[in-house]
Enzyme design. Structure first.
Site, PDB file in Angstrom:
ATOM      1  N   ASP A 214      52.907  56.866  44.121  1.00  0.00           N
ATOM      2  CA  ASP A 214      52.507  55.465  43.958  1.00  0.00           C
ATOM      3  C   ASP A 214      51.401  55.433  42.897  1.00  0.00           C
ATOM      4  O   ASP A 214      50.599  56.361  42.793  1.00  0.00           O
ATOM      5  CB  ASP A 214      51.991  54.920  45.311  1.00  0.00           C
ATOM      6  CG  ASP A 214      51.730  53.430  45.281  1.00  0.00           C
ATOM      7  OD1 ASP A 214      52.522  52.686  45.855  1.00  0.00           O
ATOM      8  OD2 ASP A 214      50.715  53.025  44.676  1.00  0.00           O
TER       9      ASP A 214
ATOM     10  N   ASP B 128      55.085  51.219  41.580  1.00  0.00           N
ATOM     11  CA  ASP B 128      54.168  50.393  40.786  1.00  0.00           C
ATOM     12  C   ASP B 128      53.627  51.118  39.561  1.00  0.00           C
ATOM     13  O   ASP B 128      52.834  50.562  38.805  1.00  0.00           O
ATOM     14  CB  ASP B 128      53.051  49.809  41.647  1.00  0.00           C
ATOM     15  CG  ASP B 128      52.636  50.692  42.815  1.00  0.00           C
ATOM     16  OD1 ASP B 128      52.020  50.159  43.757  1.00  0.00           O
ATOM     17  OD2 ASP B 128      52.915  51.904  42.794  1.00  0.00           O
TER      18      ASP B 128
ATOM     19  N   HIS C 221      48.772  53.826  42.781  1.00  0.00           N
ATOM     20  CA  HIS C 221      47.437  53.701  43.379  1.00  0.00           C
ATOM     21  C   HIS C 221      47.140  54.945  44.226  1.00  0.00           C
ATOM     22  O   HIS C 221      48.047  55.539  44.806  1.00  0.00           O
ATOM     23  CB  HIS C 221      47.370  52.418  44.219  1.00  0.00           C
ATOM     24  CG  HIS C 221      47.755  51.194  43.460  1.00  0.00           C
ATOM     25  ND1 HIS C 221      48.986  50.566  43.610  1.00  0.00           N
ATOM     26  CD2 HIS C 221      47.091  50.500  42.503  1.00  0.00           C
ATOM     27  CE1 HIS C 221      49.053  49.525  42.797  1.00  0.00           C
ATOM     28  NE2 HIS C 221      47.930  49.460  42.102  1.00  0.00           N
TER      29      HIS C 221
ATOM     30  N   HIS D 298      47.388  53.596  52.048  1.00  0.00           N
ATOM     31  CA  HIS D 298      45.947  53.300  51.980  1.00  0.00           C
ATOM     32  C   HIS D 298      45.287  53.215  53.349  1.00  0.00           C
ATOM     33  O   HIS D 298      44.053  53.235  53.438  1.00  0.00           O
ATOM     34  CB  HIS D 298      45.719  51.956  51.264  1.00  0.00           C
ATOM     35  CG  HIS D 298      46.075  51.938  49.819  1.00  0.00           C
ATOM     36  ND1 HIS D 298      45.649  52.893  48.913  1.00  0.00           N
ATOM     37  CD2 HIS D 298      46.835  51.069  49.117  1.00  0.00           C
ATOM     38  CE1 HIS D 298      46.135  52.609  47.715  1.00  0.00           C
ATOM     39  NE2 HIS D 298      46.843  51.531  47.796  1.00  0.00           N
TER      40      HIS D 298
HETATM   41  O1  LIG Z   1      50.326  48.962  45.770  1.00  0.00           O
HETATM   42  C1  LIG Z   1      49.288  49.061  46.363  1.00  0.00           C
HETATM   43  C2  LIG Z   1      48.343  47.898  46.550  1.00  0.00           C
HETATM   44  C3  LIG Z   1      47.412  47.803  45.384  1.00  0.00           C
HETATM   45  C4  LIG Z   1      46.606  46.501  45.402  1.00  0.00           C
HETATM   46  C5  LIG Z   1      45.701  46.355  46.573  1.00  0.00           C
HETATM   47  C6  LIG Z   1      44.620  45.407  46.098  1.00  0.00           C
HETATM   48  C7  LIG Z   1      44.588  45.482  44.618  1.00  0.00           C
HETATM   49  C8  LIG Z   1      45.700  46.387  44.175  1.00  0.00           C
HETATM   50  N1  LIG Z   1      48.879  50.257  46.785  1.00  0.00           N
HETATM   51  O2  LIG Z   1      49.678  51.336  46.597  1.00  0.00           O
HETATM   52 ZN   LIG Z   2      50.600  50.985  44.886  1.00  0.00          ZN
END
Ligand SMILES: O=C(CCC1CCCC1)NO
Ligand SMILES: [Zn+2]
Length: 364
Positions: A174, A262, A176, A137
Site C-alpha cells: 500500500d 493507492d 501508505h 493502520h
Molecule cells: O489508504 C490509506 C488511507 C490514507 C488516508 C488516511 C488519511 C489521509 C490519507 N491507507 O493505506
Molecule cells: Zn493506502
C-alpha cells in the site's frame, strides 16, 4: 494452481458516509459534503471485473466468517473493541462507520483469517482476500486511516495460535506506511514487516528507515520510503533489491501481502505512478519468492486504492498472477500510463532503495 478468493457483499455495505472525501464536511471551512474516499466502489468493481472477465471461474471461493472477540483481543484492547461496538468512528475522527460497522469489520478480519487458514491447511495454494474495511493502520488501542481492525495482524496471530505457524512475513505495498502491522509486531523477531510506501504521506512522519523494530524484534521492521513520482521501475527495483532479499534472509513459513493499490498512477491519495502491469510484476516477484521459500504459501489482503476506474484493473492483474493466468486481461489504460515519462528507475529513487538495502543485515 488453486487460488482461494474471499469476497462478501457486506463489504460494500460498510457505510463511511459523506465527508469532504477525507475530512468531515463543514460549510464554515468551505468543506462541501462528498462521499468518503474509502467507499465501496473501487472494491465492489474489483469483484465485478473478476466475475465479468471470467477469472472467478479459475478461483476457489472461500467463505469469510466474523473474527471472534478472542481473535480480535489477541491484537486489540478491550477498550478499542468496545469503541467499535458502540461508536461511529474508529478513533481518529476520519474513519467513520455506520450501524453494524463492527460486524462488517469482523467479517473483513475474518476474511483474511479464512484465507490464511485455507492456505496453511493446504486447501488452496495461495489466496486473495478482497475485504473492506482495510486494516493496516489500525493500532492495538485505536483505529485510524480508514482502518477499524488490524485485519492482517489478527490473521497472523490466528494462524500462529491455531496452526503452529511460527515465522510470518508481512509485505505492505500500500502506498501508505503499514504502521499498524509494524507496531503490533515491533518486538517480535518471528514476524517480519516490510513496508514500501511513498515517503511521509501517511501517517504523518511515519515509515522512516530508522523504524527498525525494538528489543528482541530489532531488525524485524524494514521500511522503504520512496519519493513521490515513483513508478514501475522504482517499485521493481525495491522488490528485487530489498523486499525479496529480506524474505530470503527471514525464511518465512507464510507470506501475507497488504495489497493496496493507492500507489496507482491515478490515485487521489498519493503521488506514485504504478500501473496494472507494475502491480502484476510486484505480485509476481512475491509469489515467486514464496514459491522458493515457503511452498508458495502467500495471501494477499486488500487494503487501500481509491480510483474506482483503475483499481479494478490493478487488482485483477494481481489475482491473475496468483492464479497463474497466462492470458491476462489487457489494461485499456496501458498506452496512457505505462509510458509516462519517469516510469523507469530514477537516480533519486535508486538512492532511496540503496539506503534501504543496508537494513537487510539486521533481519532476525
Ligand atoms: O489508504 C490509506 C488511507 C490514507 C488516508 C488516511 C488519511 C489521509 C490519507 N491507507 O493505506
Ligand atoms: Zn493506502
Amino acid at each position: 494452481m488453486a487460488t482461494g478468493y474471499v469476497y462478501h457483499e457486506l463489504y460494500g455495505w460498510h457505510d463511511t458516509g459523506t465527508h469532504a472525501g477525507l475530512l468531515p464536511a463543514d460549510p464554515r471551512r468551505g468543506l462541501q459534503p462528498h462521499r468518503h474516499f474509502e467507499n465501496a466502489e473501487a472494491k465492489r468493481r474489483v469483484h465485478e471485473l473478476v466475475v465479468v472477465s471470467g477469472l472467478i471461474d479459475r478461483l476457489t471461493r472461500l467463505r469469510p466468517r466474523p473474527a471472534s472477540d478472542e481473535e480480535i483481543l489477541r491484537v486489540h484492547t478491550a477498550a478499542h473493541l468496545a469503541r467499535l461496538a458502540s461508536g461511529s468512528d474508529a478513533g481518529d475522527g476520519g474513519s467513520p462507520f455506520g450501524p453494524g460497522g463492527l460486524d462488517i469489520a469482523r467479517l473483513a478480519a475474518g476474511g483474511v483469517i479464512a484465507a490464511a487458514e485455507s492456505v496453511v491447511d493446504g486447501e488452496v495454494d495461495n489466496a486473495y482476500a478482497l475485504v473492506r474495511p482495510p486494516g493496516h493502520h489500525a493500532l492495538p488501542d485505536t483505529g485510524m486511516g480508514f482502518c477499524l481492525l488490524a485485519n492482517i495482524a489478527i490473521a497472523v496471530a490466528a494462524v500462529r495460535a491455531t496452526r503452529g505457524v511460527r515465522r510470518v512475513a508481512v509485505v505492505d505495498i500500500d502506498v501508505h506506511h503499514g504502521n499498524g502491522t509494524q507496531a503490533v509486531f515491533a518486538a517480535d523477531p518471528d514476524v517480519l514487516t516490510v513496508s514500501v510506501h511513498q515517503e511521509r504521506v501517511f501517517p504523518p512522519d511515519s515509515g522512516h528507515r530508522t523504524e527498525r523494530g525494538e528489543g528482541a524484534g530489532f531488525g524485524s521492521a524494514v521500511n522503504v520510503p520512496l519519493p513521490p513520482g515513483t513508478g514501475n521501475g522504482g517499485y521493481a527495483a525495491a522488490m528485487a533489491r530489498v523486499v525479496v532479499p529480506a524474505l530470503e534472509r527471514f525464511a518465512p513459513d507464510l507470506v501475507i501481502v497488504a495489497a493496496g493499490y493507492d500507489a496507482g498512477a491515478t490515485d487521489p491519495l498519493a503521488r506514485m505512478m504504478v500501473t496494472a502491469s507494475g502491480f502484476r510484476a510486484i505480485a509476481s516477484s512475491l509469489i515467486e519468492a514464496a514459491g522458493r521459500l515457503c511452498a508458495g504459501r502467500i495471501v494477499f489482503a486488500h487494503e487501500g486504492g481509491y480510483d474506482p476506474v483503475y483499481v479494478p484493473f490493478c487488482a485483477h492483474a494481481v489475482i491473475e498472477a496468483l492464479a497463474g493466468v497466462t492470458d491476462p486481461l489487457p489494461d485499456p489504460f496501458s498506452p496512457n500510463f505505462d509510458f509516462l515519462a519517469g516510469q523507469d528507475l530514477q537516480p533519486h529513487q535508486e538512492e532511496a532503495i540503496a539506503a534501504a538495502e543496508a537494513l537487510l543485515a539486521d533481519i532476525p
